[in-house]
Design a protein around this motif. Structure first.
Motif, PDB file in Angstrom:
ATOM      1  N   ILE A 259       2.211   5.124   5.234  1.00  0.00           N
ATOM      2  CA  ILE A 259       2.710   5.523   6.646  1.00  0.00           C
ATOM      3  C   ILE A 259       3.834   6.630   6.250  1.00  0.00           C
ATOM      4  O   ILE A 259       4.698   6.708   5.592  1.00  0.00           O
ATOM      5  CB  ILE A 259       3.412   4.185   7.204  1.00  0.00           C
ATOM      6  N   GLY A 260       3.312   7.843   7.046  1.00  0.00           N
ATOM      7  CA  GLY A 260       4.349   9.178   6.950  1.00  0.00           C
ATOM      8  C   GLY A 260       5.475   8.918   7.693  1.00  0.00           C
ATOM      9  O   GLY A 260       5.573   8.358   8.534  1.00  0.00           O
ATOM     10  N   PRO A 261       6.452  10.056   7.844  1.00  0.00           N
ATOM     11  CA  PRO A 261       7.664   9.935   8.377  1.00  0.00           C
ATOM     12  C   PRO A 261       7.339   9.973   9.684  1.00  0.00           C
ATOM     13  O   PRO A 261       8.289   9.574  10.599  1.00  0.00           O
ATOM     14  CB  PRO A 261       8.370  11.043   7.777  1.00  0.00           C
ATOM     15  N   ASP A 262       6.214  10.638  10.224  1.00  0.00           N
ATOM     16  CA  ASP A 262       6.024  10.557  11.817  1.00  0.00           C
ATOM     17  C   ASP A 262       5.084   9.286  12.217  1.00  0.00           C
ATOM     18  O   ASP A 262       5.062   9.179  13.494  1.00  0.00           O
ATOM     19  CB  ASP A 262       5.256  11.926  11.784  1.00  0.00           C
ATOM     20  N   GLY A 263       5.288   8.331  11.347  1.00  0.00           N
ATOM     21  CA  GLY A 263       4.660   7.211  11.657  1.00  0.00           C
ATOM     22  C   GLY A 263       3.110   7.208  11.632  1.00  0.00           C
ATOM     23  O   GLY A 263       2.521   6.173  12.058  1.00  0.00           O
ATOM     24  N   GLU A 264       2.451   8.363  11.270  1.00  0.00           N
ATOM     25  CA  GLU A 264       0.905   8.293  11.212  1.00  0.00           C
ATOM     26  C   GLU A 264       0.339   7.672   9.780  1.00  0.00           C
ATOM     27  O   GLU A 264       1.257   7.789   8.756  1.00  0.00           O
ATOM     28  CB  GLU A 264       0.475   9.769  11.144  1.00  0.00           C
ATOM     29  N   LEU A 265      -0.629   7.069   9.771  1.00  0.00           N
ATOM     30  CA  LEU A 265      -1.271   6.746   8.587  1.00  0.00           C
ATOM     31  C   LEU A 265      -1.591   7.997   7.596  1.00  0.00           C
ATOM     32  O   LEU A 265      -1.792   9.136   8.042  1.00  0.00           O
ATOM     33  CB  LEU A 265      -2.783   6.144   8.856  1.00  0.00           C
ATOM     34  N   VAL A 266      -1.533   7.529   6.217  1.00  0.00           N
ATOM     35  CA  VAL A 266      -1.763   8.726   5.158  1.00  0.00           C
ATOM     36  C   VAL A 266      -2.742   8.233   4.368  1.00  0.00           C
ATOM     37  O   VAL A 266      -2.709   7.073   3.831  1.00  0.00           O
ATOM     38  CB  VAL A 266      -0.536   8.898   4.468  1.00  0.00           C
ATOM     39  N   THR A 267      -3.940   8.896   4.734  1.00  0.00           N
ATOM     40  CA  THR A 267      -5.179   8.217   3.760  1.00  0.00           C
ATOM     41  C   THR A 267      -4.717   8.129   2.410  1.00  0.00           C
ATOM     42  O   THR A 267      -4.230   9.132   1.907  1.00  0.00           O
ATOM     43  CB  THR A 267      -6.198   9.120   4.418  1.00  0.00           C
ATOM     44  N   LEU A 268      -5.789   7.702   1.749  1.00  0.00           N
ATOM     45  CA  LEU A 268      -5.607   7.471   0.164  1.00  0.00           C
ATOM     46  C   LEU A 268      -5.585   8.672  -0.721  1.00  0.00           C
ATOM     47  O   LEU A 268      -5.007   9.148  -1.551  1.00  0.00           O
ATOM     48  CB  LEU A 268      -6.867   6.524  -0.414  1.00  0.00           C
ATOM     49  N   ASP A 269      -6.625   9.588  -0.243  1.00  0.00           N
ATOM     50  CA  ASP A 269      -6.524  10.942  -0.828  1.00  0.00           C
ATOM     51  C   ASP A 269      -5.359  11.943  -0.690  1.00  0.00           C
ATOM     52  O   ASP A 269      -5.331  12.951  -1.331  1.00  0.00           O
ATOM     53  CB  ASP A 269      -7.902  12.002  -0.304  1.00  0.00           C
ATOM     54  N   GLU A 270      -4.708  11.576   0.398  1.00  0.00           N
ATOM     55  CA  GLU A 270      -3.494  12.296   1.084  1.00  0.00           C
ATOM     56  C   GLU A 270      -2.343  11.771   0.431  1.00  0.00           C
ATOM     57  O   GLU A 270      -1.155  12.462   0.620  1.00  0.00           O
ATOM     58  CB  GLU A 270      -3.523  12.718   2.304  1.00  0.00           C
ATOM     59  N   GLN A 271      -2.226  10.478  -0.131  1.00  0.00           N
ATOM     60  CA  GLN A 271      -1.011   9.915  -0.350  1.00  0.00           C
ATOM     61  C   GLN A 271      -0.210  10.560  -1.693  1.00  0.00           C
ATOM     62  O   GLN A 271      -0.838  10.827  -2.542  1.00  0.00           O
ATOM     63  CB  GLN A 271      -1.039   8.490  -0.734  1.00  0.00           C
ATOM     64  N   ASP A 272       1.119  10.649  -1.621  1.00  0.00           N
ATOM     65  CA  ASP A 272       1.757  10.869  -2.673  1.00  0.00           C
ATOM     66  C   ASP A 272       1.764   9.759  -3.708  1.00  0.00           C
ATOM     67  O   ASP A 272       2.937   8.697  -3.458  1.00  0.00           O
ATOM     68  CB  ASP A 272       3.295  11.320  -2.255  1.00  0.00           C
ATOM     69  N   ARG A 273       1.048   9.730  -4.700  1.00  0.00           N
ATOM     70  CA  ARG A 273       0.957   8.686  -5.677  1.00  0.00           C
ATOM     71  C   ARG A 273       2.083   8.265  -6.542  1.00  0.00           C
ATOM     72  O   ARG A 273       2.204   7.093  -6.823  1.00  0.00           O
ATOM     73  CB  ARG A 273      -0.157   8.718  -6.330  1.00  0.00           C
ATOM     74  N   THR A 274       3.210   9.392  -6.602  1.00  0.00           N
ATOM     75  CA  THR A 274       4.313   8.811  -7.340  1.00  0.00           C
ATOM     76  C   THR A 274       5.152   8.018  -6.323  1.00  0.00           C
ATOM     77  O   THR A 274       6.156   7.279  -7.140  1.00  0.00           O
ATOM     78  CB  THR A 274       5.134  10.311  -7.438  1.00  0.00           C
ATOM     79  N   LEU A 275       4.856   7.654  -5.200  1.00  0.00           N
ATOM     80  CA  LEU A 275       5.546   6.650  -4.362  1.00  0.00           C
ATOM     81  C   LEU A 275       5.064   5.109  -4.702  1.00  0.00           C
ATOM     82  O   LEU A 275       5.547   4.328  -4.014  1.00  0.00           O
ATOM     83  CB  LEU A 275       5.520   6.882  -2.907  1.00  0.00           C
ATOM     84  N   TRP A 276       3.697   5.162  -5.233  1.00  0.00           N
ATOM     85  CA  TRP A 276       3.110   3.727  -5.563  1.00  0.00           C
ATOM     86  C   TRP A 276       4.063   3.157  -6.283  1.00  0.00           C
ATOM     87  O   TRP A 276       4.773   3.476  -7.201  1.00  0.00           O
ATOM     88  CB  TRP A 276       1.857   3.881  -6.048  1.00  0.00           C
ATOM     89  N   ASP A 277       4.030   1.765  -6.160  1.00  0.00           N
ATOM     90  CA  ASP A 277       4.764   0.559  -7.026  1.00  0.00           C
ATOM     91  C   ASP A 277       4.189   0.404  -8.251  1.00  0.00           C
ATOM     92  O   ASP A 277       3.308  -0.163  -8.291  1.00  0.00           O
ATOM     93  CB  ASP A 277       4.798  -0.741  -6.300  1.00  0.00           C
ATOM     94  N   ALA A 278       4.738   1.076  -9.218  1.00  0.00           N
ATOM     95  CA  ALA A 278       3.839   1.024 -10.669  1.00  0.00           C
ATOM     96  C   ALA A 278       3.715  -0.261 -11.145  1.00  0.00           C
ATOM     97  O   ALA A 278       2.906  -0.682 -11.880  1.00  0.00           O
ATOM     98  CB  ALA A 278       4.618   1.906 -11.735  1.00  0.00           C
TER      99      ALA A 278
END
Length: 427
Positions: A259-278
């Motif tokens: 979920i982006g800062p504007d409240g919109e869905l962020v699709t898999l190809d657009e996600q900042d993958r460094t934010l994923w829980d490793a």
């Protein structure tokens, strides 16, 4: 002083606090009440009365330090009052006395988790699968009947009747409020896993217009799946339990980027993958590897394996789409549903192009399913069919209540003619 006609900030605070507690704690509170009183209807009614009192008192008195505990205590008193008003028989008074009685309760199963008992009660074989899922979402997740009806794509009155009949059947059949013993656990396990899967899906992407997701519900589904996994260890822990847990963990790992800062869905190809829980990614991958080594594939394991491929790289362009399609082919052999076929078509688009994928998607006809319209819209966009894509986006917006999804779809529709992106890279 609040201006005449303006909302009362204290009242708004109280209402928000009640809503937060309902979303986060409803399942725990109602499960505890059901354990004490042995009556689902009485537990729900008493908790409903407690919520009304909370809405009246919290704005004036302030939100209590332990709001869930306050609701439990207040609801228990209301339940006891109800039993006394009805002048029930002596055994009912004895049941109500359990609130303060120090006598150990009757055995309720091999574990002491009220919510785990509740889900096994809701998933009793005497109930049909739609009723099991609906009742679990109502009692464990605290969803409204309208929200559950929306998730099932049925009228609200139909869902209300389904839930009412399920409660009545539990009461009439005297379905015990307990986790089954080892002899019964194996045959009950598949039904419980199916419900936990759908509970997690509701937490992952809410059907409600109130929130994009329900992290509390997703976490609870993971917690309960871990508990079921521990419980199933006595019967060899079937690999589908590990597969379901892996699927949930890999989905949950991506939540910080979904979920982006504007409240919109962020699709898999657009996600900042460094934010994923490793840590969650690593745990999920380890479970998938263990499932593959056991070589007893099932639908949850295959879905987890697909998620493992998607989370195996920090660059979306390096996704092994050939492996994803191969896994979907296996999944289609085990669970040939239209939704699986839709997700497979998304992967096919990356290998064979949008026109091939569109022919597959159009053959499914999932007109009441927002992802079907969204997938068509992005395939049409890639093919340069702008007017058709715009209509498909409008149809997708009309078939979802989720605010983050609606925002994403609206933005995509507004930017037609600009850069394209992968159609099925759903969050």
């Amino acid at each position: 002083m609040t201006a005449p006609g303006s909302p009362d900030p204290a009242a708004a605070l109280g209402a928000d606090a009640v809503a937060d507690v309902v979303r986060a704690e409803y399942g725990r509170v109602v499960a505890g009440l059901i354990r004490r009183f042995g009556d689902i209807g009485l537990a729900e009614d008493a908790l409903g009365e407690a919520l009304v009192i909370a809405l009246e008192r919290w704005p004036q008195d302030g939100v209590p330090p332990n709001p869930a505990g306050w609701l439990t205590t207040t609801a228990a008193r209301k339940a006891l009052d109800h039993l006394r008003r009805e002048k029930v028989r002596d055994e009912k008074y004895a049941e109500a006395a359990m609130i303060t009685d120090d006598t150990p309760p009757e055995p309720t199963g091999p574990v002491t988790d009220d919510r785990l008992r509740l889900i096994f009660t809701c998933c009793h074989p005497a109930l049909g699968e739609p009723a099991r899922v609906a009742l679990t979402l109502r009692l464990l997740g605290g969803l409204t009947v309208a929200e559950i009806a929306s998730a099932f794509l049925v009228p609200e009155t139909t869902m209300a009747q389904r839930i009412t009949r399920a409660k009545a059947k539990i009461a009439k059949a005297r379905i015990p409020y307990r986790v089954p013993g080892p002899d019964d656990l194996a045959e009950r396990l598949a039904g419980v896993l199916a419900v936990l899967y759908l509970v997690h899906n509701e937490g992952y992407l809410s059907s409600s217009a109130e929130a994009a997701d329900r992290p509390d519900l997703a976490r609870e589904a993971i917690r309960l799946t871990r508990a079921v996994r521990d419980l199933a260890g006595g019967i060899g822990s079937p690999p589908e339990v590990d597969g379901l847990l892996a699927l949930m963990l890999l989905s949950q790992a991506r939540r910080p980027a979904r979920i982006g800062p504007d409240g919109e869905l962020v699709t898999l190809d657009e996600q900042d993958r460094t934010l994923w829980d490793a840590d969650l990614v690593d745990e999920g991958h380890a479970l998938v590897r263990d499932c593959l080594a056991r070589n007893r594939p099932g639908p949850y394991q295959l879905q987890a394996a697909i998620q493992a491929v998607h989370t195996d790289t920090l660059d979306a362009s390096l996704t092994d789409w050939g492996q994803v399609v191969a896994l979907y082919d296996q999944l289609m052999a085990l669970a040939p549903t239209p939704v699986v076929a839709l997700n497979r078509a998304v992967a096919v688009a990356e290998l064979d192009g949008p026109q091939v994928a569109l022919s597959l998607v159009d053959g499914l006809g999932l007109t009441a399913y927002a992802p079907w319209h969204a997938t068509r819209a992005d395939l049409l966009r890639r093919l340069g069919r702008t007017d058709d894509a715009r209509r498909a986006y409008a149809a997708a917006i009309a078939t979802t209540e989720n605010p983050a999804e609606r925002g994403w779809l609206a933005r995509r529709r507004e930017t037609l003619g600009g850069a394209t992106s992968r159609p099925g890279s759903r969050a």
